[in-house]
Scaffold this motif. Structure first.
Motif, PDB file in Angstrom:
ATOM      1  N   ALA A 142     -11.252 -57.698  55.030  1.00 60.51           N
ATOM      2  CA  ALA A 142     -12.692 -57.912  55.165  1.00 60.51           C
ATOM      3  C   ALA A 142     -13.441 -56.591  55.111  1.00 60.51           C
ATOM      4  CB  ALA A 142     -12.993 -58.646  56.470  1.00 60.51           C
ATOM      5  N   THR A 143     -12.884 -55.574  55.769  1.00 59.99           N
ATOM      6  CA  THR A 143     -13.501 -54.250  55.738  1.00 59.99           C
ATOM      7  C   THR A 143     -13.467 -53.668  54.330  1.00 59.99           C
ATOM      8  OG1 THR A 143     -12.874 -53.842  58.041  1.00 59.99           O
ATOM      9  CG2 THR A 143     -13.388 -51.920  56.678  1.00 59.99           C
ATOM     10  N   ALA A 144     -12.328 -53.813  53.659  1.00 58.45           N
ATOM     11  CA  ALA A 144     -12.174 -53.250  52.317  1.00 58.45           C
ATOM     12  C   ALA A 144     -13.103 -53.914  51.306  1.00 58.45           C
ATOM     13  CB  ALA A 144     -10.718 -53.391  51.857  1.00 58.45           C
ATOM     14  N   THR A 145     -13.426 -55.181  51.520  1.00 59.98           N
ATOM     15  CA  THR A 145     -14.289 -55.896  50.571  1.00 59.98           C
ATOM     16  C   THR A 145     -15.743 -55.944  51.033  1.00 59.98           C
ATOM     17  OG1 THR A 145     -13.682 -58.009  51.635  1.00 59.98           O
ATOM     18  CG2 THR A 145     -12.420 -57.337  49.686  1.00 59.98           C
ATOM     19  N   GLY A 146     -16.060 -55.252  52.128  1.00 63.59           N
ATOM     20  CA  GLY A 146     -17.450 -55.123  52.561  1.00 63.59           C
ATOM     21  C   GLY A 146     -18.077 -56.406  53.090  1.00 63.59           C
ATOM     22  N   GLN A 147     -17.283 -57.231  53.769  1.00 59.93           N
ATOM     23  CA  GLN A 147     -17.834 -58.463  54.325  1.00 59.93           C
ATOM     24  C   GLN A 147     -18.806 -58.129  55.469  1.00 59.93           C
ATOM     25  OE1 GLN A 147     -17.228 -61.355  52.895  1.00 59.93           O
ATOM     26  NE2 GLN A 147     -15.758 -60.410  51.478  1.00 59.93           N
ATOM     27  N   PRO A 148     -19.915 -58.839  55.570  1.00 57.77           N
ATOM     28  CA  PRO A 148     -20.932 -58.491  56.579  1.00 57.77           C
ATOM     29  C   PRO A 148     -20.468 -58.659  58.015  1.00 57.77           C
ATOM     30  CG  PRO A 148     -21.469 -60.590  55.504  1.00 57.77           C
ATOM     31  CD  PRO A 148     -20.338 -59.986  54.719  1.00 57.77           C
ATOM     32  N   TRP A 149     -19.417 -59.425  58.244  1.00 55.55           N
ATOM     33  CA  TRP A 149     -18.904 -59.680  59.591  1.00 55.55           C
ATOM     34  C   TRP A 149     -17.589 -58.930  59.841  1.00 55.55           C
ATOM     35  CZ3 TRP A 149     -14.575 -61.520  57.542  1.00 55.55           C
ATOM     36  CH2 TRP A 149     -14.669 -62.258  56.358  1.00 55.55           C
ATOM     37  N   ALA A 150     -17.232 -58.000  58.956  1.00 55.21           N
ATOM     38  CA  ALA A 150     -15.939 -57.315  59.063  1.00 55.21           C
ATOM     39  C   ALA A 150     -15.797 -56.560  60.384  1.00 55.21           C
ATOM     40  CB  ALA A 150     -15.752 -56.354  57.886  1.00 55.21           C
ATOM     41  N   GLY A 151     -16.846 -55.864  60.790  1.00 54.47           N
ATOM     42  CA  GLY A 151     -16.769 -55.108  62.034  1.00 54.47           C
ATOM     43  C   GLY A 151     -16.572 -56.008  63.239  1.00 54.47           C
ATOM     44  N   GLU A 152     -17.294 -57.118  63.271  1.00 52.40           N
ATOM     45  CA  GLU A 152     -17.156 -58.053  64.395  1.00 52.40           C
ATOM     46  C   GLU A 152     -15.752 -58.647  64.444  1.00 52.40           C
ATOM     47  OE1 GLU A 152     -21.102 -60.455  65.074  1.00 52.40           O
ATOM     48  OE2 GLU A 152     -20.856 -60.091  62.919  1.00 52.40           O
ATOM     49  N   LEU A 153     -15.216 -59.006  63.273  1.00 55.21           N
ATOM     50  CA  LEU A 153     -13.862 -59.567  63.239  1.00 55.21           C
ATOM     51  C   LEU A 153     -12.849 -58.528  63.713  1.00 55.21           C
ATOM     52  CD1 LEU A 153     -11.889 -61.816  62.563  1.00 55.21           C
ATOM     53  CD2 LEU A 153     -11.870 -61.020  60.194  1.00 55.21           C
ATOM     54  N   THR A 154     -12.995 -57.290  63.272  1.00 60.73           N
ATOM     55  CA  THR A 154     -12.072 -56.236  63.681  1.00 60.73           C
ATOM     56  C   THR A 154     -12.072 -56.062  65.197  1.00 60.73           C
ATOM     57  OG1 THR A 154     -12.374 -55.070  61.565  1.00 60.73           O
ATOM     58  CG2 THR A 154     -11.517 -53.788  63.424  1.00 60.73           C
ATOM     59  N   GLU A 155     -13.244 -56.116  65.793  1.00 63.58           N
ATOM     60  CA  GLU A 155     -13.339 -55.981  67.246  1.00 63.58           C
ATOM     61  C   GLU A 155     -12.680 -57.135  67.995  1.00 63.58           C
ATOM     62  OE1 GLU A 155     -17.434 -55.621  68.178  1.00 63.58           O
ATOM     63  OE2 GLU A 155     -17.682 -53.639  67.235  1.00 63.58           O
ATOM     64  N   GLN A 156     -12.610 -58.290  67.347  1.00 65.36           N
ATOM     65  CA  GLN A 156     -12.100 -59.485  68.022  1.00 65.36           C
ATOM     66  C   GLN A 156     -10.665 -59.846  67.632  1.00 65.36           C
ATOM     67  OE1 GLN A 156     -13.509 -60.844  70.431  1.00 65.36           O
ATOM     68  NE2 GLN A 156     -15.671 -60.280  70.296  1.00 65.36           N
ATOM     69  N   GLY A 213     -17.962 -68.519  63.846  1.00 63.12           N
ATOM     70  CA  GLY A 213     -16.681 -68.521  64.534  1.00 63.12           C
ATOM     71  C   GLY A 213     -16.342 -67.195  65.177  1.00 63.12           C
ATOM     72  N   VAL A 214     -16.621 -66.107  64.479  1.00 58.83           N
ATOM     73  CA  VAL A 214     -16.333 -64.775  65.031  1.00 58.83           C
ATOM     74  C   VAL A 214     -17.128 -64.545  66.317  1.00 58.83           C
ATOM     75  CG1 VAL A 214     -16.620 -62.301  64.613  1.00 58.83           C
ATOM     76  CG2 VAL A 214     -15.627 -63.761  62.841  1.00 58.83           C
ATOM     77  N   GLN A 215     -18.331 -65.084  66.364  1.00 59.95           N
ATOM     78  CA  GLN A 215     -19.156 -64.921  67.554  1.00 59.95           C
ATOM     79  C   GLN A 215     -18.861 -65.978  68.609  1.00 59.95           C
ATOM     80  OE1 GLN A 215     -23.138 -65.005  65.948  1.00 59.95           O
ATOM     81  NE2 GLN A 215     -22.974 -62.967  65.044  1.00 59.95           N
ATOM     82  N   GLY A 216     -18.560 -67.218  68.190  1.00 60.65           N
ATOM     83  CA  GLY A 216     -18.441 -68.313  69.140  1.00 60.65           C
ATOM     84  C   GLY A 216     -17.061 -68.542  69.708  1.00 60.65           C
ATOM     85  N   LEU A 217     -16.010 -68.300  68.924  1.00 61.35           N
ATOM     86  CA  LEU A 217     -14.663 -68.567  69.404  1.00 61.35           C
ATOM     87  C   LEU A 217     -14.299 -67.750  70.652  1.00 61.35           C
ATOM     88  CD1 LEU A 217     -12.564 -69.087  66.164  1.00 61.35           C
ATOM     89  CD2 LEU A 217     -12.494 -70.541  68.185  1.00 61.35           C
ATOM     90  N   PRO A 218     -14.588 -66.455  70.684  1.00 59.78           N
ATOM     91  CA  PRO A 218     -14.277 -65.704  71.908  1.00 59.78           C
ATOM     92  C   PRO A 218     -15.011 -66.242  73.132  1.00 59.78           C
ATOM     93  CG  PRO A 218     -14.617 -64.194  70.076  1.00 59.78           C
ATOM     94  CD  PRO A 218     -15.050 -65.555  69.597  1.00 59.78           C
ATOM     95  N   VAL A 219     -16.240 -66.731  72.944  1.00 59.31           N
ATOM     96  CA  VAL A 219     -16.994 -67.287  74.071  1.00 59.31           C
ATOM     97  C   VAL A 219     -16.306 -68.542  74.596  1.00 59.31           C
ATOM     98  CG1 VAL A 219     -19.195 -68.281  74.795  1.00 59.31           C
ATOM     99  CG2 VAL A 219     -19.162 -66.326  73.229  1.00 59.31           C
ATOM    100  N   LEU A 220     -15.941 -69.462  73.687  1.00 61.94           N
ATOM    101  CA  LEU A 220     -15.268 -70.687  74.101  1.00 61.94           C
ATOM    102  C   LEU A 220     -13.947 -70.370  74.787  1.00 61.94           C
ATOM    103  CD1 LEU A 220     -14.816 -73.718  74.226  1.00 61.94           C
ATOM    104  CD2 LEU A 220     -14.002 -73.644  71.854  1.00 61.94           C
TER     105      LEU A 220
END
Length: 308
Positions: free
Chosen positions: A135-149, A288-295
């Protein structure tokens, strides 16, 4: 697709946008209105059991379950009689509506329908670190959030893979969510049966009750609505399983698999010919990247407050 056997069209077949997995069209003919669903068979998360699901739907319809009449299934196409109704918004439903859903599930679980043995749940994925790197290599807008999670997603996968299910296993819809429901004169109509299969009862009840008792996030959960689903199930003759975190394992596992499926679609960067459009996949991943950790973090609290 040849749909001439459904009658003479009285207008062009129209696309109904918004599907999360397949593509839907409405066809109006001199024999009535039909919902024609083009199934995504290209990259499904689990194999689609067209014959088994159609037989289950026919039995449910014959038993009086409120749902569109199933007309045919085959060659990647499903046809149902069109049903008019109001969309159910992603917000807590009324307690009365939730109670009826519980009764519907109890009736559904009493049906005696043959079901072939086989896998009805996808394997739990644990390749989140590699997906985050891509995701980071392809410049996905949520790559940083996914990496953190990544660590959290691996913990979720471990929970889903090891959580003990108390049983019994039932043949059921497996995906009763607001977007798979209509309200006709204020009463439920159950749509989208493609994920039907065997499931631990606690997972079906927990997923259904939680989805109907909350809004898009987890800040507004109505315990009375959650409980109404269970009360309706008991009133319909069902027996509730023991309380525990297993009630939420199927929901969080299904969401995890859905997010991963959409991550892979986004990484390819090319809109597939079937399934959701690329912008919808991007939206599903971010949610999902934002909501799954909360659930996941709230499972102990939900178990205590909703199942006591």
């Amino acid at each position: 697709m040849d749909l001439s056997h459904l009658g003479t069209p009285v207008g062009p077949m129209t696309r109904i946008h918004g599907g999360y997995a397949n593509r839907m069209y409405r066809l109006d003919t001199d024999r009535g209105a039909f919902a024609v669903k083009e199934l995504n068979l290209h990259d499904r998360r689990i194999p689609y059991r067209a014959g088994d699901v159609f037989r289950f739907e026919r039995a449910a319809f014959a038993a009086g379950i409120p749902m569109p009449e199933p007309i045919e299934a085959g060659d990647g196409i499903l046809v149902h009689r069109w049903v008019d109704g109001d969309k159910v918004p992603e917000e807590p439903v009324t307690a009365g509506y939730a109670y009826e859903i519980g009764e519907i599930l109890a009736r559904l679980h009493r049906l005696d329908v043959p079901w072939r043995s086989g896998e009805d749940e996808e394997p739990v994925a644990r390749d989140w670190a590699g997906l985050a790197e891509r995701a980071t290599a392809t410049g996905q807008p949520w790559a940083g959030e996914l990496t953190e999670q990544v660590g959290t997603f691996l913990a979720i996968a471990e929970f889903v893979g090891t959580c003990e299910r108390p049983g019994p296993v039932v043949l059921t819809h497996r995906d009763i969510q607001p977007w798979n429901l209509l309200a006709s004169a204020g009463r439920p109509v159950v749509l989208d049966w493609e994920l039907s299969g065997l499931l631990d009862l606690s997972g079906e009840l927990g997923s259904t009750a939680l989805s109907l008792s909350k809004g898009p996030g987890f800040d507004d959960i109505r315990p009375a609505v959650f409980r109404a689903v269970l009360d309706g199930y008991a009133a319909g003759g069902g027996t509730l399983p023991v309380a525990g975190p297993s009630w939420f394992a199927f929901m969080i596992g299904g969401w995890l698999g859905h997010v991963r499926w959409n991550v892979v679609r986004c990484l390819h960067g090319v809109e597939a010919g079937t399934g959701p459009e690329l912008p919808l996949s991007q939206e599903a991943v971010r949610g999902g990247v934002q909501g799954l950790p909360v659930l996941f973090g709230r499972i102990p609290e939900l178990t205590e407050t909703l199942l006591r």
